[in-house]
Motif scaffolding. Structure first.
Motif, PDB file in Angstrom:
ATOM      1  N   GLN A  51       0.833  -1.208   0.000  1.00 42.19           N
ATOM      2  CA  GLN A  51       0.000   0.000   0.000  1.00 42.19           C
ATOM      3  C   GLN A  51       0.868   1.259   0.000  1.00 42.19           C
ATOM      4  O   GLN A  51       0.579   2.222  -0.699  1.00 42.19           O
ATOM      5  CB  GLN A  51      -0.916   0.013   1.226  1.00 42.19           C
ATOM      6  N   ALA A  52       1.939   1.244   0.787  1.00 41.74           N
ATOM      7  CA  ALA A  52       2.852   2.392   0.842  1.00 41.74           C
ATOM      8  C   ALA A  52       3.525   2.611  -0.509  1.00 41.74           C
ATOM      9  O   ALA A  52       3.660   3.753  -0.962  1.00 41.74           O
ATOM     10  CB  ALA A  52       3.893   2.187   1.935  1.00 41.74           C
ATOM     11  N   VAL A  53       3.924   1.533  -1.150  1.00 38.54           N
ATOM     12  CA  VAL A  53       4.532   1.636  -2.485  1.00 38.54           C
ATOM     13  C   VAL A  53       3.536   2.263  -3.459  1.00 38.54           C
ATOM     14  O   VAL A  53       3.898   3.126  -4.263  1.00 38.54           O
ATOM     15  CB  VAL A  53       5.013   0.259  -2.992  1.00 38.54           C
ATOM     16  N   GLN A  57       4.015   5.599  -5.511  1.00 41.42           N
ATOM     17  CA  GLN A  57       3.910   5.501  -6.969  1.00 41.42           C
ATOM     18  C   GLN A  57       2.953   6.554  -7.522  1.00 41.42           C
ATOM     19  O   GLN A  57       3.300   7.310  -8.436  1.00 41.42           O
ATOM     20  CB  GLN A  57       3.431   4.097  -7.342  1.00 41.42           C
ATOM     21  N   PHE A  58       1.754   6.627  -6.970  1.00 44.82           N
ATOM     22  CA  PHE A  58       0.777   7.593  -7.477  1.00 44.82           C
ATOM     23  C   PHE A  58       1.173   9.024  -7.154  1.00 44.82           C
ATOM     24  O   PHE A  58       0.864   9.942  -7.918  1.00 44.82           O
ATOM     25  CB  PHE A  58      -0.625   7.275  -6.973  1.00 44.82           C
ATOM     26  N   SER A  59       1.862   9.224  -6.035  1.00 45.39           N
ATOM     27  CA  SER A  59       2.340  10.566  -5.704  1.00 45.39           C
ATOM     28  C   SER A  59       3.371  11.040  -6.714  1.00 45.39           C
ATOM     29  O   SER A  59       3.319  12.184  -7.185  1.00 45.39           O
ATOM     30  CB  SER A  59       2.952  10.586  -4.299  1.00 45.39           C
ATOM     31  N   VAL A  60       4.310  10.170  -7.053  1.00 43.23           N
ATOM     32  CA  VAL A  60       5.334  10.531  -8.045  1.00 43.23           C
ATOM     33  C   VAL A  60       4.677  10.835  -9.385  1.00 43.23           C
ATOM     34  O   VAL A  60       4.985  11.854 -10.022  1.00 43.23           O
ATOM     35  CB  VAL A  60       6.390   9.412  -8.184  1.00 43.23           C
ATOM     36  N   ILE A  61       3.754   9.985  -9.806  1.00 40.93           N
ATOM     37  CA  ILE A  61       3.073  10.212 -11.080  1.00 40.93           C
ATOM     38  C   ILE A  61       2.286  11.518 -11.035  1.00 40.93           C
ATOM     39  O   ILE A  61       2.321  12.316 -11.972  1.00 40.93           O
ATOM     40  CB  ILE A  61       2.173   9.008 -11.447  1.00 40.93           C
ATOM     41  N   VAL A  65       3.008  14.826 -13.372  1.00 43.69           N
ATOM     42  CA  VAL A  65       1.982  15.333 -14.288  1.00 43.69           C
ATOM     43  C   VAL A  65       1.532  16.743 -13.910  1.00 43.69           C
ATOM     44  O   VAL A  65       1.371  17.609 -14.776  1.00 43.69           O
ATOM     45  CB  VAL A  65       0.767  14.369 -14.313  1.00 43.69           C
ATOM     46  N   LEU A  66       1.352  16.995 -12.629  1.00 43.77           N
ATOM     47  CA  LEU A  66       0.780  18.272 -12.183  1.00 43.77           C
ATOM     48  C   LEU A  66       1.789  19.258 -11.609  1.00 43.77           C
ATOM     49  O   LEU A  66       1.402  20.335 -11.161  1.00 43.77           O
ATOM     50  CB  LEU A  66      -0.287  18.006 -11.113  1.00 43.77           C
ATOM     51  N   GLY A  67       3.078  18.912 -11.616  1.00 39.89           N
ATOM     52  CA  GLY A  67       4.091  19.723 -10.963  1.00 39.89           C
ATOM     53  C   GLY A  67       4.107  21.185 -11.332  1.00 39.89           C
ATOM     54  O   GLY A  67       4.253  22.054 -10.471  1.00 39.89           O
ATOM     55  N   ASP A  68       3.956  21.495 -12.625  1.00 41.22           N
ATOM     56  CA  ASP A  68       3.995  22.897 -13.057  1.00 41.22           C
ATOM     57  C   ASP A  68       2.906  23.728 -12.391  1.00 41.22           C
ATOM     58  O   ASP A  68       3.105  24.903 -12.126  1.00 41.22           O
ATOM     59  CB  ASP A  68       3.841  22.991 -14.586  1.00 41.22           C
ATOM     60  N   LYS A  69       1.772  23.129 -12.141  1.00 43.18           N
ATOM     61  CA  LYS A  69       0.649  23.850 -11.530  1.00 43.18           C
ATOM     62  C   LYS A  69       0.553  23.597 -10.030  1.00 43.18           C
ATOM     63  O   LYS A  69       0.085  24.444  -9.284  1.00 43.18           O
ATOM     64  CB  LYS A  69      -0.650  23.426 -12.214  1.00 43.18           C
ATOM     65  N   GLY A  93       7.333   9.149 -15.329  1.00 47.82           N
ATOM     66  CA  GLY A  93       6.011   8.614 -15.009  1.00 47.82           C
ATOM     67  C   GLY A  93       5.912   7.129 -15.307  1.00 47.82           C
ATOM     68  O   GLY A  93       5.382   6.350 -14.506  1.00 47.82           O
ATOM     69  N   MET A  94       6.440   6.711 -16.462  1.00 47.59           N
ATOM     70  CA  MET A  94       6.409   5.285 -16.820  1.00 47.59           C
ATOM     71  C   MET A  94       7.296   4.464 -15.885  1.00 47.59           C
ATOM     72  O   MET A  94       6.942   3.353 -15.507  1.00 47.59           O
ATOM     73  CB  MET A  94       6.837   5.089 -18.278  1.00 47.59           C
ATOM     74  N   ALA A  95       8.462   5.014 -15.523  1.00 53.81           N
ATOM     75  CA  ALA A  95       9.345   4.301 -14.588  1.00 53.81           C
ATOM     76  C   ALA A  95       8.647   4.118 -13.243  1.00 53.81           C
ATOM     77  O   ALA A  95       8.699   3.028 -12.658  1.00 53.81           O
ATOM     78  CB  ALA A  95      10.649   5.064 -14.423  1.00 53.81           C
ATOM     79  N   ALA A  96       7.986   5.159 -12.752  1.00 47.31           N
ATOM     80  CA  ALA A  96       7.252   5.045 -11.484  1.00 47.31           C
ATOM     81  C   ALA A  96       6.151   4.000 -11.600  1.00 47.31           C
ATOM     82  O   ALA A  96       5.942   3.199 -10.682  1.00 47.31           O
ATOM     83  CB  ALA A  96       6.664   6.397 -11.086  1.00 47.31           C
ATOM     84  N   PHE A  97       5.461   3.992 -12.722  1.00 49.36           N
ATOM     85  CA  PHE A  97       4.380   3.033 -12.945  1.00 49.36           C
ATOM     86  C   PHE A  97       4.916   1.602 -12.935  1.00 49.36           C
ATOM     87  O   PHE A  97       4.431   0.743 -12.193  1.00 49.36           O
ATOM     88  CB  PHE A  97       3.668   3.345 -14.267  1.00 49.36           C
ATOM     89  N   PHE A  98       5.937   1.331 -13.763  1.00 51.50           N
ATOM     90  CA  PHE A  98       6.444  -0.036 -13.884  1.00 51.50           C
ATOM     91  C   PHE A  98       7.167  -0.518 -12.628  1.00 51.50           C
ATOM     92  O   PHE A  98       6.947  -1.630 -12.171  1.00 51.50           O
ATOM     93  CB  PHE A  98       7.341  -0.180 -15.117  1.00 51.50           C
TER      94      PHE A  98
END
Length: 146
Positions: A51-53, A57-61, A65-69, A93-98
């Protein structure tokens, strides 16, 4: 009287196909037996780690994706590390996903193929470190029936 064989398997690895084969074979060999399958429980610590992973994972993604804003909206200065990966959003994003999925899979894989007959354990891949073969299962269930 309906007899029941319950098989608990690791749903992460490739035990599903073996379960279907065992189910069909046992139900064909023993008329009146009902073979049910279920997921073998993952250790609570490993489940929490998975669950922590997923959260990381979703936080990094999300940050990629939203970092600029996101950072200006939170009133924060954009971190230097984000500036370095900004041009590589897709790759990060893909690295975090995989890698996240790989880590979650590794944490939730039990390798279990446990067969119970009327509540009694008749075959265990966890105990023997081997997948039970059909003749062994048939013999174990016949012994448990007596």
């Amino acid at each position: 009287m309906l007899s029941m064989a319950c098989t608990y398997i690791c749903v992460v690895c490739c035990c599903r196909g073996a379960f279907v084969q065992v189910k069909e074979a046992l139900e064909g060999r023993f008329p009146g037996i009902e073979v049910n399958g279920g997921s073998y429980p993952v250790a609570p610590v490993k489940a929490a780690m998975a669950q922590a992973v997923q959260v990381v994972q979703f936080s990094v993604i999300g940050i990629v994706v939203l970092g600029d804003k996101l950072f200006p909206m939170l009133g924060m200065q954009t971190p230097a590390i984000y500036e370095q990966v900004k041009d590589k959003k897709f790759a990060v994003g893909m690295a975090a996903f995989f890698f996240g999925n790989m880590a979650q899979s590794s944490l939730t894989q039990t390798g279990a193929f446990e067969v119970f007959y009327n509540g009694a354990l008749v075959a265990s891949k966890l105990e023997s470190s081997q997948m039970p073969n059909l003749p062994q299962l048939v013999q174990s269930i016949q012994s448990a029936m007596q």
